[in-house]
Motif scaffolding. Structure first.
Motif, short mmCIF file in Angstrom:
data_model
loop_
_atom_site.label_atom_id
_atom_site.label_comp_id
_atom_site.label_asym_id
_atom_site.label_seq_id
_atom_site.Cartn_x
_atom_site.Cartn_y
_atom_site.Cartn_z
N GLY A 1 0.81 -1.21 0.00
CA GLY A 1 0.00 0.00 0.00
C GLY A 1 0.84 1.26 0.00
O GLY A 1 2.07 1.22 0.11
N ASP A 2 0.16 2.40 -0.11
CA ASP A 2 0.84 3.68 -0.01
C ASP A 2 1.21 3.90 1.46
O ASP A 2 0.35 3.79 2.34
CB ASP A 2 -0.09 4.80 -0.47
N PRO A 3 2.48 4.20 1.76
CA PRO A 3 2.92 4.29 3.16
C PRO A 3 2.09 5.26 4.01
O PRO A 3 1.69 4.93 5.12
CB PRO A 3 4.37 4.75 3.04
N MET A 4 1.83 6.46 3.48
CA MET A 4 1.07 7.43 4.27
C MET A 4 -0.34 6.93 4.53
O MET A 4 -0.86 7.01 5.66
CB MET A 4 1.02 8.78 3.57
N VAL B 1 5.58 -6.17 16.11
CA VAL B 1 6.02 -4.77 16.08
C VAL B 1 7.36 -4.65 15.37
O VAL B 1 7.57 -3.74 14.56
CB VAL B 1 6.10 -4.20 17.51
N ASP B 2 8.27 -5.58 15.64
CA ASP B 2 9.58 -5.54 14.96
C ASP B 2 9.41 -5.67 13.44
O ASP B 2 10.09 -4.98 12.67
CB ASP B 2 10.48 -6.66 15.47
N ASP B 3 8.52 -6.56 13.03
CA ASP B 3 8.28 -6.77 11.60
C ASP B 3 7.72 -5.50 10.94
O ASP B 3 8.19 -5.09 9.87
CB ASP B 3 7.32 -7.94 11.40
N LYS B 4 6.73 -4.88 11.58
CA LYS B 4 6.13 -3.67 11.00
C LYS B 4 7.06 -2.47 11.10
O LYS B 4 7.05 -1.59 10.25
CB LYS B 4 4.79 -3.40 11.67
N ALA B 5 7.89 -2.43 12.16
CA ALA B 5 8.89 -1.36 12.26
C ALA B 5 9.89 -1.47 11.11
O ALA B 5 10.33 -0.46 10.55
CB ALA B 5 9.60 -1.43 13.61
N ALA B 6 10.25 -2.70 10.75
CA ALA B 6 11.16 -2.89 9.62
C ALA B 6 10.52 -2.44 8.32
O ALA B 6 11.19 -1.86 7.45
CB ALA B 6 11.56 -4.37 9.53
N ALA C 1 10.64 1.29 8.32
CA ALA C 1 12.02 1.70 8.05
C ALA C 1 12.33 1.61 6.57
O ALA C 1 13.06 2.46 6.02
CB ALA C 1 12.99 0.83 8.86
N SER C 2 11.80 0.60 5.89
CA SER C 2 12.05 0.46 4.44
C SER C 2 11.37 1.59 3.68
O SER C 2 11.93 2.11 2.70
CB SER C 2 11.55 -0.90 3.94
N TRP C 3 10.19 2.00 4.11
CA TRP C 3 9.52 3.14 3.46
C TRP C 3 10.32 4.42 3.66
O TRP C 3 10.42 5.24 2.76
CB TRP C 3 8.11 3.30 4.04
N ILE C 4 10.88 4.57 4.86
CA ILE C 4 11.70 5.76 5.15
C ILE C 4 12.95 5.75 4.27
O ILE C 4 13.34 6.77 3.70
CB ILE C 4 12.06 5.80 6.65
N ALA C 5 13.58 4.58 4.15
CA ALA C 5 14.80 4.47 3.34
C ALA C 5 14.53 4.78 1.87
O ALA C 5 15.41 5.28 1.16
CB ALA C 5 15.38 3.06 3.48
N GLN C 6 13.29 4.52 1.43
CA GLN C 6 12.91 4.82 0.05
C GLN C 6 12.51 6.28 -0.14
O GLN C 6 12.20 6.71 -1.26
CB GLN C 6 11.73 3.93 -0.37
N GLY C 7 12.52 7.06 0.95
CA GLY C 7 12.13 8.46 0.87
C GLY C 7 10.64 8.68 0.81
O GLY C 7 10.17 9.78 0.49
N ARG C 8 9.86 7.67 1.16
CA ARG C 8 8.40 7.77 1.06
C ARG C 8 7.76 8.27 2.36
O ARG C 8 6.59 8.63 2.38
CB ARG C 8 7.82 6.42 0.65
N PRO D 1 10.91 4.10 13.78
CA PRO D 1 9.68 3.33 13.54
C PRO D 1 9.04 2.80 14.82
O PRO D 1 7.81 2.83 14.95
CB PRO D 1 10.15 2.19 12.64
N HIS D 2 9.85 2.29 15.75
CA HIS D 2 9.26 1.77 16.99
C HIS D 2 8.56 2.88 17.77
O HIS D 2 7.44 2.70 18.26
CB HIS D 2 10.32 1.11 17.86
N HIS D 3 9.20 4.03 17.85
CA HIS D 3 8.60 5.12 18.62
C HIS D 3 7.42 5.74 17.89
O HIS D 3 6.51 6.29 18.54
CB HIS D 3 9.67 6.16 18.98
N LEU D 4 7.39 5.63 16.58
CA LEU D 4 6.20 6.03 15.84
C LEU D 4 5.02 5.16 16.26
O LEU D 4 3.92 5.67 16.53
CB LEU D 4 6.44 5.90 14.33
N ILE D 5 5.22 3.86 16.32
CA ILE D 5 4.15 2.95 16.74
C ILE D 5 3.74 3.24 18.17
O ILE D 5 2.54 3.29 18.49
CB ILE D 5 4.60 1.48 16.56
#
Length: 212
Positions: free
Chosen positions: A83-86, A133-138, A141-148, A154-158
């Protein structure tokens, strides 16, 4: 090994009545303050009848926690890599807020357990919650690395999503006292949280003019 016989209609009805009564008692009094007598009385059953269905207060509490964890974690499980990250993050925020609105007693039950040091949910916290949580944080993190998404932890976002949504269930009386009459806390929270997380997670410069 013989299969257990399915519950009759009356057995199912009584089990549900016990769990409903226990949810009310536990969410108000906490595990330590709740008694089997209180649960039986609220369920409209005798204590011996209650013990026919559940052998102890611990067994009733464990059944409630198992059901709660499934409901509570399903929205996070549905965070979709395709899906779209946002959209995925904002949909997660909205679903968590809806759970607080629709299941406030369950939220308080879990909060009470955590405040007591989580003595009865250590297993699920480590075996079920942490890997998810670790899986979704990863994934985040991948969306962040892609600039999206903007760079955030990620953990603290959750954690922040949990804190800002479950607050409305766990501190409902305080929220309504502060806002006063004429307010819909959940409608107002939805609007605010969508703006808050969208602004926090939009990559810098994506929807704003670049610095001169």
């Amino acid at each position: 090994m013989p299969r257990s016989r399915p519950k009759t209609r009356i057995q199912q009805k009584n089990s549900e009545a016990i769990l409903e009564a226990a949810l009310e008692v536990f969410s108000q009094a906490g595990f330590r303050g709740a008694t089997l007598d209180q649960i039986a009385e609220r369920a409209g059953l005798s204590k011996p009848n209650l013990l026919y269905y559940f052998p102890s207060k611990e067994a009733i509490h464990a059944e409630l926690i198992r059901g709660l964890l499934k409901v509570w974690l399903d929205p996070l499980r549905e965070l979709d890599a395709a899906g779209d990250p946002m959209d995925e993050i904002l949909d997660y925020v909205r679903r968590k807020l809806e759970l607080s609105r629709d299941f406030p007693r369950e939220s308080r039950l879990f909060a009470n357990e955590i405040l007591q040091g989580a003595p009865r949910v250590q297993g699920p916290l480590h075996d079920e919650l942490k890997p998810l949580v670790d899986d979704k944080a990863a994934l985040i993190a991948s969306w962040i690395a892609q600039g999206r998404l903007a760079p955030v932890d990620p953990h603290h976002l959750i954690f922040s999503i949990w804190a800002t949504t479950q607050h409305y269930a766990d501190f409902d009386v305080q929220v309504r006292a502060v806002l006063g009459p004429g307010h819909d806390p959940y409608a107002e929270a939805d609007s605010f949280l969508m703006t808050l997380f969208r602004n926090s997670l939009t990559p810098r410069g994506a929807n704003a003019p670049r610095d001169a």
